[in-house]
Design a protein around this motif. Structure first.
Motif, mmCIF file in Angstrom:
data_model
loop_
_atom_site.group_PDB
_atom_site.id
_atom_site.type_symbol
_atom_site.label_atom_id
_atom_site.label_comp_id
_atom_site.label_asym_id
_atom_site.label_seq_id
_atom_site.Cartn_x
_atom_site.Cartn_y
_atom_site.Cartn_z
ATOM 1 N N ALA A 67 0.833 -1.203 0.000
ATOM 2 C CA ALA A 67 0.000 0.000 0.000
ATOM 3 C C ALA A 67 0.870 1.257 0.000
ATOM 4 N N MET A 68 1.947 1.261 0.792
ATOM 5 C CA MET A 68 2.840 2.426 0.808
ATOM 6 C C MET A 68 3.548 2.592 -0.532
ATOM 7 N N MET A 69 3.979 1.465 -1.117
ATOM 8 C CA MET A 69 4.642 1.532 -2.413
ATOM 9 C C MET A 69 3.692 2.059 -3.474
ATOM 10 N N ALA A 70 2.437 1.613 -3.437
ATOM 11 C CA ALA A 70 1.454 2.050 -4.425
ATOM 12 C C ALA A 70 1.225 3.554 -4.350
ATOM 13 N N LYS A 71 1.339 4.119 -3.155
ATOM 14 C CA LYS A 71 1.153 5.563 -2.971
ATOM 15 C C LYS A 71 2.455 6.337 -3.122
ATOM 16 N N GLN A 72 3.522 5.613 -3.527
ATOM 17 C CA GLN A 72 4.844 6.217 -3.699
ATOM 18 C C GLN A 72 5.337 6.859 -2.401
ATOM 19 N N GLN A 73 4.945 6.284 -1.255
ATOM 20 C CA GLN A 73 5.410 6.776 0.042
ATOM 21 C C GLN A 73 6.789 6.212 0.338
ATOM 22 N N VAL A 74 7.580 6.996 1.012
ATOM 23 C CA VAL A 74 8.905 6.552 1.410
ATOM 24 C C VAL A 74 8.783 5.824 2.742
ATOM 25 N N PHE A 75 9.422 4.676 2.837
ATOM 26 C CA PHE A 75 9.460 3.943 4.098
ATOM 27 C C PHE A 75 10.811 3.261 4.208
ATOM 28 N N VAL A 76 11.192 2.978 5.438
ATOM 29 C CA VAL A 76 12.476 2.354 5.696
ATOM 30 C C VAL A 76 12.239 1.142 6.582
ATOM 31 N N MET A 77 12.812 0.025 6.205
ATOM 32 C CA MET A 77 12.727 -1.176 7.031
ATOM 33 C C MET A 77 14.052 -1.315 7.772
ATOM 34 N N VAL A 78 13.963 -1.370 9.101
ATOM 35 C CA VAL A 78 15.162 -1.436 9.922
ATOM 36 C C VAL A 78 14.988 -2.579 10.925
ATOM 37 N N PRO A 79 15.904 -3.540 10.939
ATOM 38 C CA PRO A 79 15.824 -4.607 11.947
ATOM 39 C C PRO A 79 15.884 -4.013 13.351
ATOM 40 N N GLU A 80 15.148 -4.612 14.300
ATOM 41 C CA GLU A 80 15.031 -4.027 15.632
ATOM 42 C C GLU A 80 16.343 -3.966 16.399
ATOM 43 N N HIS A 81 17.313 -4.806 16.095
ATOM 44 C CA HIS A 81 18.579 -4.792 16.825
ATOM 45 C C HIS A 81 19.631 -3.878 16.169
ATOM 46 N N THR A 82 19.240 -3.173 15.121
ATOM 47 C CA THR A 82 20.139 -2.242 14.457
ATOM 48 C C THR A 82 20.496 -1.111 15.416
ATOM 49 N N GLU A 83 21.753 -0.723 15.418
ATOM 50 C CA GLU A 83 22.175 0.402 16.237
ATOM 51 C C GLU A 83 22.257 1.653 15.370
ATOM 52 N N LEU A 84 21.669 2.730 15.871
ATOM 53 C CA LEU A 84 21.611 3.974 15.130
ATOM 54 C C LEU A 84 22.427 5.052 15.829
ATOM 55 N N THR A 85 22.830 6.034 15.070
ATOM 56 C CA THR A 85 23.517 7.189 15.642
ATOM 57 C C THR A 85 22.487 8.071 16.344
ATOM 58 N N THR A 86 22.957 9.023 17.120
ATOM 59 C CA THR A 86 22.031 9.932 17.796
ATOM 60 C C THR A 86 21.267 10.778 16.770
ATOM 61 N N LYS A 87 21.902 11.106 15.673
ATOM 62 C CA LYS A 87 21.224 11.890 14.624
ATOM 63 C C LYS A 87 20.074 11.084 14.024
ATOM 64 N N GLN A 88 20.339 9.828 13.677
ATOM 65 C CA GLN A 88 19.307 8.973 13.098
ATOM 66 C C GLN A 88 18.163 8.746 14.091
ATOM 67 N N ALA A 89 18.525 8.487 15.357
ATOM 68 C CA ALA A 89 17.505 8.244 16.383
ATOM 69 C C ALA A 89 16.646 9.482 16.601
ATOM 70 N N ALA A 90 17.275 10.663 16.630
ATOM 71 C CA ALA A 90 16.529 11.905 16.822
ATOM 72 C C ALA A 90 15.548 12.130 15.671
ATOM 73 N N GLU A 91 15.960 11.798 14.445
ATOM 74 C CA GLU A 91 15.071 11.951 13.291
ATOM 75 C C GLU A 91 13.858 11.032 13.420
ATOM 76 N N ILE A 92 14.082 9.788 13.841
ATOM 77 C CA ILE A 92 12.978 8.835 13.998
ATOM 78 C C ILE A 92 12.017 9.296 15.082
ATOM 79 N N LEU A 93 12.564 9.828 16.174
ATOM 80 C CA LEU A 93 11.745 10.267 17.300
ATOM 81 C C LEU A 93 11.091 11.627 17.050
ATOM 82 N N GLY A 94 11.605 12.369 16.080
ATOM 83 C CA GLY A 94 11.067 13.691 15.807
ATOM 84 C C GLY A 94 11.462 14.708 16.872
#
Length: 155
Positions: A67-94
């Motif tokens: 459904a997201m692909m059909a609407k040309q929406q951007v999405f990211v699949m990230v495994p739950e044990h992936t470690e992110l930088t503080t910048k990436q985490a802040a972006e996800i949290l808003g």
């Protein structure tokens, strides 16, 4: 894993329509809540039929992705044990990076240090995001209740 440079999939209008139909059909198949698995069937040009059975949770996730692909929406699949930088985490949290770091230092969110850099697991980020949403809803409910008590909605 780098989440800042995802592979972009561009669809034609016909492909987007096909994905939207597939998502809708999957949703209809999932209306049978007690089914232990759902069969996906493929027929190739030679008339050969192949079938695979998947659990409904898998089909539900695939349906959302289509459904997201059909609407040309951007999405990211990230495994739950992936470690992110503080910048990436802040972006996800808003939130801002300095705010996130203050929460890390306060012990509100687990992290580990790699040299001088902090790394935060995706599942910890998701838990923290959920806690933020619960706290936000609670604060709004309290604000509405207080406003009602003092007659803020009386006209």
């Amino acid at each position: 894993m780098t989440i800042s440079s995802p592979e972009r999939i561009v669809l034609s209008d016909d492909e987007a329509t096909l994905l939207a139909q597939a998502s809708r059909l999957m949703g209809e198949a999932l209306d049978r809540p007690h089914a232990p698995r759902v069969a996906l069937v493929n027929e190739d040009n030679d008339g050969d039929i192949s079938r695979i059975e998947v659990p409904p949770t898998t089909l539900r996730a695939l349906s959302r992705i289509l459904a997201m692909m059909a609407k040309q929406q951007v999405f990211v699949m990230v495994p739950e044990h992936t470690e992110l930088t503080t910048k990436q985490a802040a972006e996800i949290l808003g939130v801002s990076r300095p705010y996130l770091i203050s929460r890390l230092e306060a012990g509100d969110l687990d992290y580990r240090k790699v040299g001088r850099h902090r790394r935060i697991r995706m599942d910890d980020i998701q838990r923290f995001k959920h806690a933020m949403q619960v706290a936000r809803k609670s604060a709004l409910d309290e604000l509405v209740a207080t406003s009602e008590d003092i007659g803020g909605y009386d006209l």
